[in-house]
Design a protein around this motif. Structure first.
Motif, PDB file in Angstrom:
ATOM      1  N   ALA A   4      45.561  -1.791 -23.192  1.00 30.23           N
ATOM      2  CA  ALA A   4      46.980  -1.464 -23.294  1.00 30.23           C
ATOM      3  C   ALA A   4      47.699  -2.487 -24.173  1.00 30.23           C
ATOM      4  CB  ALA A   4      47.601  -1.435 -21.896  1.00 30.23           C
ATOM      5  N   HIS A   5      47.255  -3.747 -24.103  1.00 27.57           N
ATOM      6  CA  HIS A   5      47.867  -4.815 -24.904  1.00 27.57           C
ATOM      7  C   HIS A   5      47.643  -4.566 -26.397  1.00 27.57           C
ATOM      8  CE1 HIS A   5      49.318  -8.737 -26.042  1.00 27.57           C
ATOM      9  NE2 HIS A   5      48.175  -9.012 -26.648  1.00 27.57           N
ATOM     10  N   THR A   6      46.421  -4.197 -26.777  1.00 28.62           N
ATOM     11  CA  THR A   6      46.111  -3.920 -28.180  1.00 28.62           C
ATOM     12  C   THR A   6      46.911  -2.727 -28.687  1.00 28.62           C
ATOM     13  OG1 THR A   6      43.860  -4.801 -27.982  1.00 28.62           O
ATOM     14  CG2 THR A   6      44.272  -3.279 -29.799  1.00 28.62           C
ATOM     15  N   ILE A   7      46.975  -1.673 -27.881  1.00 24.44           N
ATOM     16  CA  ILE A   7      47.741  -0.482 -28.265  1.00 24.44           C
ATOM     17  C   ILE A   7      49.213  -0.846 -28.486  1.00 24.44           C
ATOM     18  CG2 ILE A   7      48.616   1.745 -27.441  1.00 24.44           C
ATOM     19  CD1 ILE A   7      45.901   2.104 -26.016  1.00 24.44           C
ATOM     20  N   GLN A  11      51.099  -0.379 -32.039  1.00 19.27           N
ATOM     21  CA  GLN A  11      52.256   0.519 -32.092  1.00 19.27           C
ATOM     22  C   GLN A  11      53.500  -0.202 -32.613  1.00 19.27           C
ATOM     23  OE1 GLN A  11      52.487   1.967 -28.040  1.00 19.27           O
ATOM     24  NE2 GLN A  11      51.298   3.814 -28.507  1.00 19.27           N
ATOM     25  N   SER A  12      53.584  -1.502 -32.342  1.00 21.77           N
ATOM     26  CA  SER A  12      54.760  -2.270 -32.760  1.00 21.77           C
ATOM     27  C   SER A  12      54.798  -2.513 -34.262  1.00 21.77           C
ATOM     28  CB  SER A  12      54.804  -3.619 -32.032  1.00 21.77           C
ATOM     29  OG  SER A  12      53.855  -4.533 -32.564  1.00 21.77           O
ATOM     30  N   LEU A  13      53.668  -2.277 -34.937  1.00 10.25           N
ATOM     31  CA  LEU A  13      53.593  -2.582 -36.368  1.00 10.25           C
ATOM     32  C   LEU A  13      54.347  -1.586 -37.250  1.00 10.25           C
ATOM     33  CD1 LEU A  13      49.871  -3.769 -36.680  1.00 10.25           C
ATOM     34  CD2 LEU A  13      51.947  -5.147 -36.395  1.00 10.25           C
ATOM     35  N   HIS A  63      34.565   1.600 -32.136  1.00 15.24           N
ATOM     36  CA  HIS A  63      34.485   3.051 -31.977  1.00 15.24           C
ATOM     37  C   HIS A  63      35.507   3.482 -30.927  1.00 15.24           C
ATOM     38  CE1 HIS A  63      31.800   6.831 -31.159  1.00 15.24           C
ATOM     39  NE2 HIS A  63      32.975   7.115 -31.679  1.00 15.24           N
ATOM     40  N   ILE A  64      36.424   4.376 -31.300  1.00 11.61           N
ATOM     41  CA  ILE A  64      37.433   4.859 -30.363  1.00 11.61           C
ATOM     42  C   ILE A  64      37.385   6.383 -30.303  1.00 11.61           C
ATOM     43  CG2 ILE A  64      38.977   2.884 -30.699  1.00 11.61           C
ATOM     44  CD1 ILE A  64      40.670   4.670 -32.564  1.00 11.61           C
ATOM     45  N   PHE A  65      38.053   6.936 -29.289  1.00 15.65           N
ATOM     46  CA  PHE A  65      38.127   8.389 -29.134  1.00 15.65           C
ATOM     47  C   PHE A  65      39.397   8.916 -29.793  1.00 15.65           C
ATOM     48  CE2 PHE A  65      35.608   6.855 -25.508  1.00 15.65           C
ATOM     49  CZ  PHE A  65      34.442   7.578 -25.712  1.00 15.65           C
ATOM     50  N   GLU A  66      39.426  10.220 -30.014  1.00 10.97           N
ATOM     51  CA  GLU A  66      40.563  10.816 -30.715  1.00 10.97           C
ATOM     52  C   GLU A  66      41.882  10.607 -29.975  1.00 10.97           C
ATOM     53  OE1 GLU A  66      40.187  14.775 -32.125  1.00 10.97           O
ATOM     54  OE2 GLU A  66      38.296  14.401 -33.171  1.00 10.97           O
ATOM     55  N   ASN A  67      41.842  10.636 -28.643  1.00  9.35           N
ATOM     56  CA  ASN A  67      43.081  10.429 -27.899  1.00  9.35           C
ATOM     57  C   ASN A  67      43.603   8.999 -28.073  1.00  9.35           C
ATOM     58  OD1 ASN A  67      40.875   9.468 -26.301  1.00  9.35           O
ATOM     59  ND2 ASN A  67      42.208   9.431 -24.494  1.00  9.35           N
ATOM     60  N   GLU A  68      42.688   8.043 -28.299  1.00  8.28           N
ATOM     61  CA  GLU A  68      43.103   6.659 -28.546  1.00  8.28           C
ATOM     62  C   GLU A  68      43.661   6.524 -29.959  1.00  8.28           C
ATOM     63  OE1 GLU A  68      40.260   3.695 -26.133  1.00  8.28           O
ATOM     64  OE2 GLU A  68      39.142   5.065 -27.443  1.00  8.28           O
ATOM     65  N   LEU A  69      43.036   7.234 -30.903  1.00  8.27           N
ATOM     66  CA  LEU A  69      43.513   7.212 -32.283  1.00  8.27           C
ATOM     67  C   LEU A  69      44.955   7.701 -32.363  1.00  8.27           C
ATOM     68  CD1 LEU A  69      42.796   6.798 -35.311  1.00  8.27           C
ATOM     69  CD2 LEU A  69      42.092   9.197 -35.356  1.00  8.27           C
ATOM     70  N   LYS A  70      45.265   8.732 -31.604  1.00  4.77           N
ATOM     71  CA  LYS A  70      46.620   9.278 -31.596  1.00  4.77           C
ATOM     72  C   LYS A  70      47.649   8.259 -31.113  1.00  4.77           C
ATOM     73  CE  LYS A  70      45.267  14.130 -30.997  1.00  4.77           C
ATOM     74  NZ  LYS A  70      45.267  15.296 -30.095  1.00  4.77           N
ATOM     75  N   LYS A  71      47.220   7.350 -30.231  1.00  6.01           N
ATOM     76  CA  LYS A  71      48.131   6.344 -29.684  1.00  6.01           C
ATOM     77  C   LYS A  71      48.472   5.254 -30.693  1.00  6.01           C
ATOM     78  CE  LYS A  71      46.646   6.913 -24.876  1.00  6.01           C
ATOM     79  NZ  LYS A  71      45.982   6.276 -23.714  1.00  6.01           N
ATOM     80  N   ILE A  72      47.563   4.974 -31.629  1.00  5.12           N
ATOM     81  CA  ILE A  72      47.795   3.881 -32.569  1.00  5.12           C
ATOM     82  C   ILE A  72      48.138   4.362 -33.975  1.00  5.12           C
ATOM     83  CG2 ILE A  72      46.310   2.298 -31.285  1.00  5.12           C
ATOM     84  CD1 ILE A  72      44.143   2.760 -33.415  1.00  5.12           C
ATOM     85  N   SER A  73      48.067   5.666 -34.199  1.00  3.88           N
ATOM     86  CA  SER A  73      48.361   6.217 -35.522  1.00  3.88           C
ATOM     87  C   SER A  73      49.847   6.540 -35.649  1.00  3.88           C
ATOM     88  CB  SER A  73      47.549   7.493 -35.761  1.00  3.88           C
ATOM     89  OG  SER A  73      47.949   8.119 -36.962  1.00  3.88           O
TER      90      SER A  73
END
Length: 241
Positions: A4-7, A11-13, A63-73
């Motif tokens: 959660a910290h990395t996300i 996201q803040s960037l 390696h991440i999943f698509e749902n994780e990619l959506k959180k950081i994209s």
């Protein structure tokens, strides 16, 4: 799994103050990321749904999943990978023969397109006013389609710069000389103003020549051109001579 910290950090960037705080920015999509491999930009880490497509083993890839990619994209339709990169120290390389000078450009898409145009026409440097939208804004980076790697973008006090430059300061004006008859000086600064307000009065006072794009259509409904569209038309004509 992304923490959660990395996300939260990634996201803040999307905000300049956090890009500066962490000294990081994001680049999205394998096509652009692969261009980074042959540039001076340092990659901290890559997050990818398919790491094998990147073909690099010397850079940390998670390696991440698509749902994780959506959180950081920051894209509506996220692509395969996100690269976390270190900001590059700004460096003014001295006046180039042909430069673009941006006075208060605010739209990230416009800045990204202008950077892409500069790359297409071989313009190596863009000078920006201090209030021009940040070069590392995710929407700017995406709109450049990788051209940000090859165009040096500098932020400075525009009035001081334009007062001291040895290049000829050229700007657009409805009453200016037609770009189709204008003879390009050897060394020029092509100044492009804010989307809604144009150039600041202080900037206009430093113009040495004014040019215009003649209107050929009979309709008067279109009052003006988008700044990046106008830049493309002008550059096409200047380089076509």
């Amino acid at each position: 799994m992304l923490t959660a910290h990395t996300i939260k950090i990634l996201q803040s960037l999307d905000k300049k103050k956090f890009r500066q705080k962490y000294n990081l920015f994001l680049v999205e999509g394998n096509k652009i990321i692969c261009e980074l491999f042959n540039s001076d930009i340092k990659i901290k880490e890559i997050y990818s749904t398919d790491p094998q497509k990147l073909g690099r083993t010397d850079i940390p890839v998670t390696h991440i999943f698509e749902n994780e990619l959506k959180k950081i994209s920051f894209l509506k339709n996220p692509k395969d990978s996100v690269a976390v990169c270190y900001l590059v120290p700004e460096e003014k390389a001295g006046d180039k023969d042909i430069q673009l000078v941006l006075d208060g450009i605010q739209d990230p898409g416009n800045l990204g397109t202008i950077i892409r145009l500069a790359d297409w026409f071989g313009i190596e440097q863009i000078i920006c006013s201090e209030d021009t939208v940040d070069f590392y804004n995710p929407k700017v980076i995406q709109a450049t389609m990788g051209s940000f790697i090859r165009v040096n973008t500098v932020y400075t006090n525009l009035i001081e710069y334009l007062s001291e430059t040895k290049n000829i300061n050229i700007g657009t004006d409805m009453e200016g000389e037609s770009i189709y008859t204008f003879q390009r000086p050897e060394k020029i600064n092509l100044i492009l103003g804010n989307e809604g307000n144009g150039m600041r009065p202080e900037t206009e006072k430093l113009l040495q020549k004014s040019i215009s794009i003649p209107r050929f259509g009979k309709s008067r409904s279109t009052e003006s051109l988008n700044v990046s569209m106008a830049a493309g038309i002008i550059l096409g004509q200047l380089f076509g001579k």
